[in-house]
Design a protein around this motif. Structure first.
Motif, PDB file in Angstrom:
ATOM      1  N   VAL A  81       0.839  -1.205   0.000  1.00 48.48           N
ATOM      2  CA  VAL A  81       0.000   0.000   0.000  1.00 48.48           C
ATOM      3  C   VAL A  81       0.872   1.253   0.000  1.00 48.48           C
ATOM      4  CG1 VAL A  81      -1.669   1.330   1.360  1.00 48.48           C
ATOM      5  CG2 VAL A  81      -1.999  -1.136   1.049  1.00 48.48           C
ATOM      6  N   VAL A 116       0.946   4.064  -3.039  1.00 48.52           N
ATOM      7  CA  VAL A 116       0.652   5.476  -2.776  1.00 48.52           C
ATOM      8  C   VAL A 116       1.868   6.341  -3.129  1.00 48.52           C
ATOM      9  CG1 VAL A 116       0.046   7.154  -0.988  1.00 48.52           C
ATOM     10  CG2 VAL A 116      -1.085   4.933  -1.041  1.00 48.52           C
ATOM     11  N   THR A 117       3.063   5.855  -2.811  1.00 50.34           N
ATOM     12  CA  THR A 117       4.290   6.567  -3.184  1.00 50.34           C
ATOM     13  C   THR A 117       4.384   6.692  -4.701  1.00 50.34           C
ATOM     14  OG1 THR A 117       5.409   5.699  -1.224  1.00 50.34           O
ATOM     15  CG2 THR A 117       6.800   6.592  -2.959  1.00 50.34           C
ATOM     16  N   LEU A 131       1.938   6.766  -6.830  1.00 49.69           N
ATOM     17  CA  LEU A 131       0.966   7.754  -7.310  1.00 49.69           C
ATOM     18  C   LEU A 131       1.526   9.173  -7.192  1.00 49.69           C
ATOM     19  CD1 LEU A 131      -2.348   6.285  -5.845  1.00 49.69           C
ATOM     20  CD2 LEU A 131      -1.585   6.265  -8.234  1.00 49.69           C
ATOM     21  N   HIS A 144       5.957  12.329  -1.074  1.00 50.07           N
ATOM     22  CA  HIS A 144       6.582  11.272  -1.873  1.00 50.07           C
ATOM     23  C   HIS A 144       7.838  10.757  -1.176  1.00 50.07           C
ATOM     24  CE1 HIS A 144       7.667   9.023  -5.459  1.00 50.07           C
ATOM     25  NE2 HIS A 144       8.851   9.605  -5.472  1.00 50.07           N
ATOM     26  N   LEU A 191       6.816   8.934   2.206  1.00 52.00           N
ATOM     27  CA  LEU A 191       6.203   7.634   1.911  1.00 52.00           C
ATOM     28  C   LEU A 191       7.223   6.665   1.323  1.00 52.00           C
ATOM     29  CD1 LEU A 191       2.738   8.755   0.560  1.00 52.00           C
ATOM     30  CD2 LEU A 191       3.141   7.231   2.499  1.00 52.00           C
ATOM     31  N   THR A 228       8.102   3.157   2.902  1.00 52.33           N
ATOM     32  CA  THR A 228       8.070   1.935   2.097  1.00 52.33           C
ATOM     33  C   THR A 228       9.358   1.147   2.273  1.00 52.33           C
ATOM     34  OG1 THR A 228       6.642   3.012   0.473  1.00 52.33           O
ATOM     35  CG2 THR A 228       7.803   1.026  -0.252  1.00 52.33           C
TER      36      THR A 228
END
Length: 144
Positions: free
Chosen positions: A7, A11-12, A14, A123, A126, A130
């Motif tokens: 997830v 999201v990163t 995106l 970014h 995240l 990650t």
């Protein structure tokens, strides 16, 4: 931990798509020849392609549950992070230098000057999240 990493990675990604589209839209590729941009295209696209390859590896790891795949994805993600830190280091002086112009076709302003601060920061944060989640998952923390 595995799904949380997925997830966070999606999201990163995106946020990365938003930044890439903004950079290209503001003339980042056109500015390669004039060297107005401080982002070399191979650095930008290398970061993007390695991140995408790592995400695919992570998805394959989730399907196959192979430890080697998790560690390979982590290694790729470390390379992605290094490229990302390089881009961030090149972005900071440009962001601080001048206010962006309102003219979309202005070749004097580097394309990366138009990247929105909240998206850049999110970014990066995240991406770091990650990296930690993938490492924890590869170590087997949290079970799978």
């Amino acid at each position: 931990m595995d799904i949380a990493a997925l997830v966070a990675w999606v999201v990163t990604a995106l946020g990365g798509f938003v930044l890439l589209a903004r950079w290209i839209g503001r003339g980042g590729l056109r500015q390669q020849q004039s060297r107005t941009t401080h982002f070399p295209a191979p650095l930008v696209f290398g970061h993007f392609l390695l991140a995408a390859a790592g995400l695919i590896l992570w998805i394959v790891y989730l399907a196959a549950d192979g430890d080697a795949l998790a560690w390979t994805a982590f290694g790729v993600l470390v390379a992605v992070a290094l490229l990302g830190f390089t881009l961030f280091a090149r972005w900071i002086p440009v962001y601080r230098a001048t206010a962006p112009t309102t003219t979309a076709g202005d070749e004097a302003t580097p394309a990366e000057r138009h990247l929105p601060l909240p998206v850049v920061l999110a970014h990066g944060l995240l991406g770091a999240t990650t990296l930690v989640l993938v490492l924890l998952a590869a170590l087997g923390v949290g079970g799978s």
